[in-house]
Design a protein around this motif. Structure first.
Motif, PDB file in Angstrom:
ATOM      1  N   ARG A   1      42.591  41.259  40.195  1.00  0.00           N
ATOM      2  CA  ARG A   1      41.486  40.184  39.191  1.00  0.00           C
ATOM      3  C   ARG A   1      39.997  41.147  39.023  1.00  0.00           C
ATOM      4  O   ARG A   1      39.258  39.997  38.088  1.00  0.00           O
ATOM      5  CB  ARG A   1      41.046  38.902  39.391  1.00  0.00           C
ATOM      6  CG  ARG A   1      42.859  38.564  39.623  1.00  0.00           C
ATOM      7  CD  ARG A   1      42.939  36.909  39.836  1.00  0.00           C
ATOM      8  NE  ARG A   1      42.629  36.621  41.024  1.00  0.00           N
ATOM      9  CZ  ARG A   1      43.871  36.081  41.992  1.00  0.00           C
ATOM     10  NH1 ARG A   1      44.607  36.233  42.085  1.00  0.00           N
ATOM     11  NH2 ARG A   1      43.303  36.309  43.514  1.00  0.00           N
ATOM     12  N   ARG A   2      39.769  41.830  39.826  1.00  0.00           N
ATOM     13  CA  ARG A   2      38.083  42.484  39.885  1.00  0.00           C
ATOM     14  C   ARG A   2      38.137  43.461  38.428  1.00  0.00           C
ATOM     15  O   ARG A   2      38.916  44.374  37.903  1.00  0.00           O
ATOM     16  CB  ARG A   2      37.406  42.966  40.797  1.00  0.00           C
ATOM     17  CG  ARG A   2      37.396  42.268  42.412  1.00  0.00           C
ATOM     18  CD  ARG A   2      36.256  41.080  42.441  1.00  0.00           C
ATOM     19  NE  ARG A   2      34.801  41.889  41.727  1.00  0.00           N
ATOM     20  CZ  ARG A   2      33.916  42.245  42.944  1.00  0.00           C
ATOM     21  NH1 ARG A   2      34.980  42.324  44.023  1.00  0.00           N
ATOM     22  NH2 ARG A   2      33.258  42.479  42.976  1.00  0.00           N
ATOM     23  N   THR A   3      36.937  42.706  37.564  1.00  0.00           N
ATOM     24  CA  THR A   3      36.780  43.572  36.421  1.00  0.00           C
ATOM     25  C   THR A   3      35.631  44.281  35.748  1.00  0.00           C
ATOM     26  O   THR A   3      34.614  44.286  37.072  1.00  0.00           O
ATOM     27  CB  THR A   3      37.370  42.859  35.513  1.00  0.00           C
ATOM     28  OG1 THR A   3      35.798  41.238  35.557  1.00  0.00           O
ATOM     29  CG2 THR A   3      38.289  41.299  34.969  1.00  0.00           C
ATOM     30  N   LEU A   4      35.623  45.103  35.511  1.00  0.00           N
ATOM     31  CA  LEU A   4      34.733  46.369  34.689  1.00  0.00           C
ATOM     32  C   LEU A   4      34.459  46.400  33.814  1.00  0.00           C
ATOM     33  O   LEU A   4      35.783  46.054  32.551  1.00  0.00           O
ATOM     34  CB  LEU A   4      34.930  47.954  35.487  1.00  0.00           C
ATOM     35  CG  LEU A   4      35.318  47.341  36.657  1.00  0.00           C
ATOM     36  CD1 LEU A   4      35.994  49.417  36.570  1.00  0.00           C
ATOM     37  CD2 LEU A   4      34.404  47.941  37.318  1.00  0.00           C
ATOM     38  N   ASP A   5      33.403  46.733  33.273  1.00  0.00           N
ATOM     39  CA  ASP A   5      32.810  47.438  31.568  1.00  0.00           C
ATOM     40  C   ASP A   5      34.234  47.768  31.054  1.00  0.00           C
ATOM     41  O   ASP A   5      34.231  48.787  31.408  1.00  0.00           O
ATOM     42  CB  ASP A   5      31.469  47.056  31.271  1.00  0.00           C
ATOM     43  CG  ASP A   5      31.879  46.923  29.994  1.00  0.00           C
ATOM     44  OD1 ASP A   5      31.584  48.580  29.572  1.00  0.00           O
ATOM     45  OD2 ASP A   5      31.506  46.604  28.799  1.00  0.00           O
ATOM     46  N   ALA A   6      34.724  47.445  30.388  1.00  0.00           N
ATOM     47  CA  ALA A   6      35.871  48.292  29.706  1.00  0.00           C
ATOM     48  C   ALA A   6      35.570  50.030  28.685  1.00  0.00           C
ATOM     49  O   ALA A   6      35.587  50.908  29.036  1.00  0.00           O
ATOM     50  CB  ALA A   6      37.160  47.800  28.429  1.00  0.00           C
TER      51      ALA A   6
END
Length: 199
Positions: free
Chosen positions: A92-97
């Protein structure tokens, strides 16, 4: 030996596709792992560590998150599981696409040069026993990543070593497996010096 044309370049291109069309301009770690799943453990262990060398590697805490993710994937490889997997809190951790896509684009020409050099050789060294030895070595070197985050750029060395082992598995390159083992010894020596002798 027959060369696996474009293996690493294709993997990175698939990850770039995973960054497209993401909601709210974010890409999850789970999406990136999912893009690697059908390529297998060698692809994951080769490409994921290289992300630490790109702009996203400068995000505080990212090297440790990456090390934990890679360690979980490595343990599953050692246990004989067929598919890549990470727990929900990592997925679920996200990064700027856009930042992730730019980082993967930065890696693409590097991947092309790697593809041009690596191929199957000394295959027995990269077989099942070699994979297990590589897995144990990867887990050992990843242990140094969290404490090394306090030293600028120090986490790059263990990630490069991890990627070398992954590339050796991906291309079934036993010679590279030997090179990775030598790099491991150097990285561990340097890491221990930074942690206990550098101050």
């Amino acid at each position: 030996m027959r060369k696996r044309e474009g293996a690493l370049s294709d993997v990175i291109e698939e990850m770039r596709h995973a960054t497209g069309g993401c909601r709210a301009g974010r890409v999850s770690v789970g999406d990136l792992i999912g893009a690697l799943d059908e390529r297998g453990y060698g692809a994951a262990l080769a490409v994921l560590p290289l992300l630490e060398l790109t702009p996203v590697g400068g995000i505080p805490g990212f090297p440790t998150l990456l090390a934990v993710t890679i360690a979980i994937i490595t343990v599953r490889m050692l246990l004989g599981y067929e598919h890549l997997w990470a727990p929900g809190w990592i997925n679920r951790r996200t990064l700027d696409a856009r930042r992730a896509e730019a980082s993967l684009a930065w890696l693409k020409p590097v991947a092309g040069r790697i593809d041009a050099q690596l191929h199957e050789r000394l295959v027995r060294l990269a077989g099942p026993v070699g994979r297990r030895v590589a897995g144990i070595a990867i887990l050992c070197v990843l242990l140094t990543v969290p404490p090394l985050e306090v030293v600028p750029f120090a986490t790059s060395a263990p990630m490069v070593v991890t990627s070398l082992f992954g590339l050796a598995i991906l291309f079934r390159d036993g010679l590279l497996m030997l090179v990775a083992g030598t790099a491991l010894a150097a990285a561990m020596t340097g890491s221990l010096w930074l942690l206990f002798g550098g101050g």
